[in-house]
Motif scaffolding. Sequence first.
Motif, PDB file in Angstrom:
ATOM      1  N   HIS A 320     126.253 123.590  16.788  1.00  0.00           N
ATOM      2  CA  HIS A 320     125.550 124.867  16.697  1.00  0.00           C
ATOM      3  C   HIS A 320     125.475 125.574  18.032  1.00  0.00           C
ATOM      4  O   HIS A 320     124.624 126.437  18.240  1.00  0.00           O
ATOM      5  CB  HIS A 320     124.144 124.635  16.118  1.00  0.00           C
TER       6      HIS A 320
ATOM      7  N   LEU B 280     118.586 119.558   8.483  1.00  0.00           N
ATOM      8  CA  LEU B 280     119.647 119.905   9.435  1.00  0.00           C
ATOM      9  C   LEU B 280     119.868 118.776  10.441  1.00  0.00           C
ATOM     10  O   LEU B 280     121.008 118.446  10.778  1.00  0.00           O
ATOM     11  CB  LEU B 280     119.307 121.214  10.161  1.00  0.00           C
ATOM     12  N   VAL B 296     118.372 127.968  12.179  1.00  0.00           N
ATOM     13  CA  VAL B 296     118.693 126.706  12.828  1.00  0.00           C
ATOM     14  C   VAL B 296     117.886 126.488  14.115  1.00  0.00           C
ATOM     15  O   VAL B 296     117.878 125.404  14.681  1.00  0.00           O
ATOM     16  CB  VAL B 296     120.227 126.643  13.079  1.00  0.00           C
TER      17      VAL B 296
END
Lengths: 324, 324
Positions: A320, B280, B296
């Motif tokens: 990410h 996640l 996120v």
Amino acid sequence: MGLVAPRKSERLINLAILLLSSRRFVPRARIQEVIEDYRDKDEASFERMFERDKDELRAMGFPIETGHNDVLFEDEVGYRISPNDFELPPIDFTPGEATALGLAATVWQQASAAEQTAGALAKLRAAGIEPDAQRLTALAPRISAREAAFDPLWQAVIDRKTVKFRYRDADEVRVVEPWRLAWRNNSWYLLGHDRTRSAPRVFKLSRIADLPKPSGKADAFQVPDDAVMAEQMRSLERASADEQAVIAIRGDRAPALRRRGTPHPAPVPLPEGFTAYQVPVSRGLAAAELASYGPDVIVCEPAGLREKVLDHLRAFLAAHGGER
Amino acid sequence: MSSSDQVNRLFAMVPYLRARPGVPIEEVARTFGITPAQVVADLWVILMCGLPGGMPDDLIDIDMDAVEGEGVVHLSNADYLVRPLRFSRDEAVSLVVALQTVSEIATGELQADAETAAAKLTEITGGEVEPVYLAINTGDEQLRSQLLDAIAAGQRLRLTYDGQARGETTRPLIDPVGIEMRDAVAYLQAWSLDRDDWRTYRLDRIVAVETTAEQAADHGPAPELGQGWFADSDGQVTLELDAASAWVADYYPVRDAIRTDNGLRATFAVADPGWLTSLLLRLGSGARAIEPAGAVSDALAAAQEALDLNHSVCGSVPPGSATN
């Protein structure tokens, strides 16, 4: 009244009454004479209609016997239904059991099983039993399934009919003898014999890509005994723990982990609010599970497990665009 | 409606009506799960049926004036249809599985009643094996019994609850109203005095129940469990999952899912941000959150904090030195 009686229901009912009200076998000629729809038919059309009607009654559960009244004149075939085989056997329920039956009426949320349950309860009412769940408002047992495959599979399991369906994305069609439906770990599964693979298999209903289609005759296969089934069920159980870890947990956090563990002396000085536990974990799956608790857990031992957890977190950050 | 449905129903309806002179049409409709108009249509079919002979005395008699005038049914001249037809295999297994479900969720007397009722039904149907294995998740029996007693007595309770979404043990003060099931998991439905709203608690995550001296208050009717499960959560997240992480879409309620070249793009309802962070972190590099972009960020911060915490407490181990 503008409603017209459906002739076919009338014919089937009169045929069933004719056969169950006679102790002797009713000869074909007599059947043709008595049942209005058969009366004006020629031999061939009577034959076709009567055979179809007989099959339908048998499918509904009417046990139609074929036989002869006179051993000397075997050419005269007759039919009858024995009341002992056709009627619901005597059955009696206590008031408490009647309450359980009333509650059972509301269990199924799936169309086919719900209709079948209603049919069974209507028969019990016809036998003088009064299911009643009025006083039980605090309990609502329900069985439901999100998967569209549930209904056709339920019917196929009961009928013991082979089913065909597409599994996962594969274009390959699986042909399966369905044994049992099972609910485990938040999902519905089908246990059965996969004819395509010539082996027992477990299928997850949510991965069935179309509506399973039954094919062939009912009672087409034998369901294996409990031992074979138990073997299949084991493949659905979670991986077992095969390693002991020492994990520090923050306060009331990570309950699922904490309840599995036992208090353990802290191997290193812990930050305020953390307590150490010895927890059995599964080698293959522990890293992802421990990572999911984030900063609520510290993996003290073994060091190798800690590094797997930290690698897992680093991979997450990297995927990410995070640091490190 | 097929004629075999109608014939099957009428063979239960005739003994049912015979045993209940003057039963209202509405009640017949409820028992058989059909409309009052269909009941009347059924009665016209029954009128045309009876013993062979063709004389008026041979037919089943129904007082149609009473049907059309007072809406009640009087049936006579059907002495050969005293008992309903036997259960079909699917009727028997649907009802037996429903009773087993009742016995799993119930306690005490009701549990025993459901078990003996199921045993009686199994006996008269020749002991058909059940088509499903249900591992119903109903938690500890003693806790369940405590909860049901408290509901009956209208008591306020304090739970010790291992919340999954937030990964935390809490001690909510609640007014319990009922135990319900969704899929095969049992939930306590209760008013939470801390949240000032209806809440559901998974029975297997309730660790302890304490009764308080206070009586439960009336909070009006509780919302139905089921359809509206996540309807009240506006939050959602769309994740791009690789093949190894696609199981998530089977495990949690999905609003939308489409296949991609190497996995799945799935949209989940998010009732609690803590749940998303935990998911996640568990998936590591296997999932990318694609919408909303900020979804996120909490998980990134948590991963970084977890790395720092483990390093500072357990000492720094160079990346990549994980041993097996």
